[in-house]
Design a protein around this motif. Structure first.
Motif, PDB file in Angstrom:
ATOM      1  N   ASN A  71       0.837  -1.200   0.000  1.00 23.41           N
ATOM      2  CA  ASN A  71       0.000   0.000   0.000  1.00 23.41           C
ATOM      3  C   ASN A  71       0.870   1.248   0.000  1.00 23.41           C
ATOM      4  OD1 ASN A  71      -2.627  -1.312   2.107  1.00 23.41           O
ATOM      5  ND2 ASN A  71      -2.706  -0.927  -0.079  1.00 23.41           N
TER       6      ASN A  71
ATOM      7  N   LEU B 107      -1.484   2.267  -3.739  1.00 22.05           N
ATOM      8  CA  LEU B 107      -0.561   1.200  -4.111  1.00 22.05           C
ATOM      9  C   LEU B 107       0.842   1.773  -4.283  1.00 22.05           C
ATOM     10  CD1 LEU B 107      -2.621  -0.777  -6.779  1.00 22.05           C
ATOM     11  CD2 LEU B 107      -2.216  -1.416  -4.401  1.00 22.05           C
TER      12      LEU B 107
ATOM     13  N   ILE C 252      -5.051  -6.306  -2.872  1.00 27.77           N
ATOM     14  CA  ILE C 252      -4.154  -5.865  -1.816  1.00 27.77           C
ATOM     15  C   ILE C 252      -5.018  -5.432  -0.636  1.00 27.77           C
ATOM     16  CG2 ILE C 252      -2.284  -4.310  -1.185  1.00 27.77           C
ATOM     17  CD1 ILE C 252      -1.680  -6.245  -3.507  1.00 27.77           C
TER      18      ILE C 252
END
Length: 253
Positions: free
Chosen positions: A71, A115, A211
């Motif tokens: 992240n 991200l 994610i």
């Protein structure tokens, strides 16, 4: 088929053989190698030059040479929040603490998508290093994920011990985000605690499809059902430097 004479005419006769009897085949469902998947997950620590740990998150190794996906908020330096070094702790065994082995540099990030990619660049002492042969995870198609699909989430939560954790859940829905075509978030009832952010969410084929992150349910920026309720950084104080811990009831992103 054989031809036999009968008078002046050839008559065709056919011999039909009974088909061979075969036992019905059954396909056993593929069993995911959780240990192998776990070894592609890493713990990422933001630390100061004197070794003080500031915060941590998780990541997934994408290439044998040490490119890691995580992240953006795991590696960002927001106003008033800083660090000097990103440490990468490698998962050698699921039942052991990850091993501090490398330092990494941020090579790309997008705060809107939350991200980032980091590249292993130095050993734990800060000496330049080139790595190869790290365990990686195949990337799947997040657009192929459907309601009810099973997900497994790997990462290093702030609570529950120092070893990697695995939680399971189903795809509960999707949400959109301004400026992003189609789905931006996958909602799941799998538990995602602070520290798992940036980690590994795999589909039933063991492919990386999402994610995990803790995210607000609306645009006020407040993380839903997530509270600072434990001294997660071990400094003896309960404050904003401690990781947010889900209390329950929130469908994670």
């Amino acid at each position: 088929m054989t031809l036999v004479p009968q008078g002046s005419v050839l008559w065709a006769t056919t011999t039909v053989e009974a088909p061979a009897t075969t036992e019905p085949t059954t396909t056993e469902p593929e069993v995911l190698d959780n240990d192998r998947i776990a070894q592609s997950a890493v713990e990422i620590w933001a630390i100061m030059a004197d070794g003080t740990r500031v915060w941590h998150g998780s990541g997934t190794i994408l290439t044998p040479t040490g490119m890691i996906l995580t992240n953006a908020h795991v590696v960002s330096k927001a106003p008033g929040e800083t660090y000097d070094i990103l440490e990468v702790h490698i998962t050698e065994s699921a039942d052991q603490m990850p091993t501090p082995m490398y330092q990494a540099d941020v090579v790309g990030w997008d705060p809107v998508l939350d991200l980032a990619t980091v590249q292993i660049a130095r050993d734990i002492e800060g000496n330049p290093v080139t790595v190869d042969g790290l365990p990686t995870l195949e990337v799947g198609d997040s657009d192929a994920v459907q309601l009810g699909d099973r997900l497994r989430v790997f990462g290093y939560p702030s609570i529950g011990g120092d070893t990697i954790s695995l939680t399971e859940g189903s795809v509960s829905g999707f949400t959109t985000e301004s400026g992003i075509d189609g789905r931006a978030w996958v909602k799941s009832d799998a538990t995602i605690a602070g520290g798992v952010s940036g980690g590994t969410a795999v589909n039933e084929a063991g492919e990386l499809v999402a994610i995990p992150t803790r995210a607000a349910a609306n645009y006020d920026g407040n993380v839903t059902d997530c509270r600072v309720s434990q001294d997660t950084n071990g400094d003896g104080q309960l404050d904003s430097n401690d990781s947010c811990i889900p209390i329950g009831g929130f469908i994670n992103g």
